[in-house]
Design a protein around this motif. Sequence first.
Motif, PDB file in Angstrom:
ATOM      1  N   VAL A   1      39.454  33.808  39.025  1.00 48.09           N
ATOM      2  CA  VAL A   1      39.689  34.174  37.624  1.00 48.09           C
ATOM      3  C   VAL A   1      38.496  33.656  36.816  1.00 48.09           C
ATOM      4  N   THR A   2      37.779  34.575  36.169  1.00 50.31           N
ATOM      5  CA  THR A   2      36.579  34.200  35.400  1.00 50.31           C
ATOM      6  C   THR A   2      36.838  34.446  33.915  1.00 50.31           C
ATOM      7  N   PRO A   3      36.856  33.378  33.111  1.00 54.97           N
ATOM      8  CA  PRO A   3      37.070  33.577  31.669  1.00 54.97           C
ATOM      9  C   PRO A   3      35.752  33.889  30.952  1.00 54.97           C
ATOM     10  N   SER A   4      35.849  34.522  29.809  1.00 55.67           N
ATOM     11  CA  SER A   4      34.685  34.749  28.952  1.00 55.67           C
ATOM     12  C   SER A   4      35.134  34.631  27.498  1.00 55.67           C
ATOM     13  N   PHE A   5      34.139  34.446  26.607  1.00 56.13           N
ATOM     14  CA  PHE A   5      34.460  34.266  25.187  1.00 56.13           C
ATOM     15  C   PHE A   5      33.416  35.006  24.357  1.00 56.13           C
ATOM     16  N   GLN A   6      33.811  36.152  23.820  1.00 54.84           N
ATOM     17  CA  GLN A   6      32.901  36.973  23.026  1.00 54.84           C
ATOM     18  C   GLN A   6      33.603  37.396  21.736  1.00 54.84           C
ATOM     19  N   ASN A   7      32.829  37.367  20.640  1.00 54.45           N
ATOM     20  CA  ASN A   7      33.373  37.730  19.320  1.00 54.45           C
ATOM     21  C   ASN A   7      34.617  36.897  18.974  1.00 54.45           C
ATOM     22  N   ASN A   8      34.562  35.615  19.379  1.00 55.36           N
ATOM     23  CA  ASN A   8      35.666  34.676  19.103  1.00 55.36           C
ATOM     24  C   ASN A   8      36.983  35.097  19.751  1.00 55.36           C
ATOM     25  N   LYS A   9      36.875  35.880  20.852  1.00 58.73           N
ATOM     26  CA  LYS A   9      38.078  36.310  21.569  1.00 58.73           C
ATOM     27  C   LYS A   9      37.951  35.965  23.049  1.00 58.73           C
ATOM     28  N   PRO A  10      38.975  35.298  23.629  1.00 52.36           N
ATOM     29  CA  PRO A  10      38.926  35.011  25.077  1.00 52.36           C
ATOM     30  C   PRO A  10      39.367  36.239  25.874  1.00 52.36           C
ATOM     31  N   SER A  11      38.810  36.374  27.062  1.00 45.89           N
ATOM     32  CA  SER A  11      39.228  37.438  27.987  1.00 45.89           C
ATOM     33  C   SER A  11      39.024  36.919  29.413  1.00 45.89           C
ATOM     34  N   PHE A  12      39.600  37.627  30.387  1.00 46.68           N
ATOM     35  CA  PHE A  12      39.550  37.162  31.770  1.00 46.68           C
ATOM     36  C   PHE A  12      39.228  38.326  32.701  1.00 46.68           C
ATOM     37  N   LYS A  13      38.481  38.016  33.745  1.00 47.53           N
ATOM     38  CA  LYS A  13      38.184  38.993  34.794  1.00 47.53           C
ATOM     39  C   LYS A  13      38.734  38.444  36.118  1.00 47.53           C
ATOM     40  N   ILE A  14      39.632  39.222  36.721  1.00 47.61           N
ATOM     41  CA  ILE A  14      40.237  38.820  37.994  1.00 47.61           C
ATOM     42  C   ILE A  14      39.545  39.579  39.112  1.00 47.61           C
ATOM     43  N   SER A  15      39.076  38.836  40.116  1.00 52.58           N
ATOM     44  CA  SER A  15      38.376  39.447  41.255  1.00 52.58           C
ATOM     45  C   SER A  15      39.114  39.102  42.543  1.00 52.58           C
ATOM     46  N   TYR A  16      39.393  40.116  43.350  1.00 53.34           N
ATOM     47  CA  TYR A  16      40.134  39.906  44.609  1.00 53.34           C
ATOM     48  C   TYR A  16      39.439  40.679  45.730  1.00 53.34           C
ATOM     49  N   GLN A  17      39.177  40.008  46.842  1.00 48.14           N
ATOM     50  CA  GLN A  17      38.584  40.646  48.016  1.00 48.14           C
ATOM     51  C   GLN A  17      39.362  40.241  49.251  1.00 48.14           C
ATOM     52  N   THR A  18      39.478  41.165  50.206  1.00 43.70           N
ATOM     53  CA  THR A  18      40.204  40.849  51.435  1.00 43.70           C
ATOM     54  C   THR A  18      39.701  41.729  52.577  1.00 43.70           C
ATOM     55  N   THR A  19      39.917  41.258  53.789  1.00 41.68           N
ATOM     56  CA  THR A  19      39.747  42.094  54.972  1.00 41.68           C
ATOM     57  C   THR A  19      41.119  42.288  55.595  1.00 41.68           C
ATOM     58  N   GLY A  20      41.283  43.379  56.328  1.00 45.14           N
ATOM     59  CA  GLY A  20      42.601  43.680  56.876  1.00 45.14           C
ATOM     60  C   GLY A  20      42.560  44.103  58.330  1.00 45.14           C
ATOM     61  N   SER A  21      43.667  43.811  59.035  1.00 44.18           N
ATOM     62  CA  SER A  21      43.833  44.243  60.427  1.00 44.18           C
ATOM     63  C   SER A  21      45.065  45.143  60.499  1.00 44.18           C
ATOM     64  N   VAL A  22      44.907  46.286  61.144  1.00 49.75           N
ATOM     65  CA  VAL A  22      46.059  47.160  61.362  1.00 49.75           C
ATOM     66  C   VAL A  22      46.859  46.579  62.527  1.00 49.75           C
ATOM     67  N   VAL A  23      48.030  46.054  62.240  1.00 51.05           N
ATOM     68  CA  VAL A  23      48.835  45.395  63.279  1.00 51.05           C
ATOM     69  C   VAL A  23      49.967  46.291  63.775  1.00 51.05           C
ATOM     70  N   GLU A  24      50.205  47.408  63.093  1.00 52.53           N
ATOM     71  CA  GLU A  24      51.260  48.322  63.526  1.00 52.53           C
ATOM     72  C   GLU A  24      50.983  49.686  62.898  1.00 52.53           C
ATOM     73  N   ALA A  25      51.092  50.751  63.702  1.00 49.45           N
ATOM     74  CA  ALA A  25      50.850  52.097  63.173  1.00 49.45           C
ATOM     75  C   ALA A  25      51.794  53.089  63.851  1.00 49.45           C
ATOM     76  N   ALA A  26      52.510  53.840  63.038  1.00 49.74           N
ATOM     77  CA  ALA A  26      53.417  54.868  63.573  1.00 49.74           C
ATOM     78  C   ALA A  26      52.728  56.218  63.672  1.00 49.74           C
ATOM     79  N   CYS A  27      51.378  56.226  63.450  1.00 53.95           N
ATOM     80  CA  CYS A  27      50.603  57.459  63.502  1.00 53.95           C
ATOM     81  C   CYS A  27      49.263  57.146  64.173  1.00 53.95           C
ATOM     82  N   PRO A  28      48.588  58.165  64.743  1.00 55.82           N
ATOM     83  CA  PRO A  28      47.281  57.910  65.388  1.00 55.82           C
ATOM     84  C   PRO A  28      46.273  57.357  64.390  1.00 55.82           C
ATOM     85  N   PHE A  29      45.565  56.273  64.795  1.00 54.17           N
ATOM     86  CA  PHE A  29      44.596  55.649  63.888  1.00 54.17           C
ATOM     87  C   PHE A  29      43.534  54.918  64.695  1.00 54.17           C
ATOM     88  N   ALA A  30      42.277  55.104  64.316  1.00 54.09           N
ATOM     89  CA  ALA A  30      41.168  54.392  64.950  1.00 54.09           C
ATOM     90  C   ALA A  30      40.101  54.113  63.901  1.00 54.09           C
TER      91      ALA A  30
END
Length: 401
Positions: A279-308
Amino acid sequence: MFPKYIILFLSCLLLLSGCKTGKRELSDLALVMAVGLDKGEKEGTIKVTTQIARPADARGSTGAPSGQTGDPIWSASAEGETIFQAIRNLSTFSSRRVFWAHNLIIVINEDLAKEGISDIIDFFTRNPELRMRTWVVVTPNPANQVVSTMTGLEVVPGEALDKLFRYTPISVQAPRTQMIDLQSAYLNESTQPILARLHFVKRGVSNKKEGQAGAYNQVELAGAGIFREDKLVGTLKPVEVRGMIPFIEPIDTGVHILSCPDDKSKKMTVELKNQKFSVTPSFQNNKPSFKISYQTTGSVVEAACPFALEERDKVRALEKMIEKEKKKDFEKIVKKAQIEFKSDFLELGKVFNNKYPVEWRKIGPSWETIFPTVAVEVHTKATINDTVLLKKQTKPGSVKN
């Protein structure tokens, strides 16, 4: 002059005499493993229920009781105008002195929490016997029943509830709140408290008598309770907790169930790893605001359809679905905090204060009215880079004889 050995002997007597002061024999103590707090039957009173271990009945390598009564715990309740008076009233029928140093969890009924828990925070942080790492939770059920219910594989219910929280980083069904977290949020000028929530479900299974499956109450993690100052103002469902957890705790793994890119009627399960949240805060024009950044990697652990992984169009479609779901989770929990509860349990004010302490002195006193209007921007990024052991599509007739 006295000989040295006489001086040494007298010194030892003085030191050893101090050991007797305040000594407590184990056989004189009632070891509290869990405590439940409910509203008393009389108006303005509080009911304290203690779960006390019976060491002789709780021992045994298999957990089988070996004592006289066969019951590993003894639950005792008493009422009083204050918590201290209720505990003193326990001594009118308890043969041992109540000892709090081994208490594992404090369970507060939600009707009591709605009226305020400032006295509870004060008592349990003032008492030198209590540990600040004790779990604190709320429940819609009677707290005296929650602390007395046998749950899981443990012999002592308080120990079972303690171990329940060890696996919450995997299940992501409730926050891991301890007394030190509750006190810190309560004393903070901007952050509001949040507590884990427990409730009863019929989940018991018996292999001895037919038809008993689901006949027993079991305690289950059930989201979170939201506070404004010391009063409970609302609750979050378990599915909403996954959007809240990254704001207040380090995140471990997570699971998302998604529709197959080519067939919406079938499902795929992706395990999220290496999650990074900021969570990155900023302060411009006397107003606070926030930027939320989210990153992830994923593993397919179950699939009911063909996938590669070679099918890049399908992989990117799956990544976009995860990014959309995570963004929706974060935006929903921010909206609930700002609009529905008007409670900064996400610790945004605390984050802003850490980066802009000078500006915080100006807006801090008005944070309660500023917080609902603060702009929050969410960015998410997901990468699917693993399918565990199945690297190619699995579909019928794909292997030639």
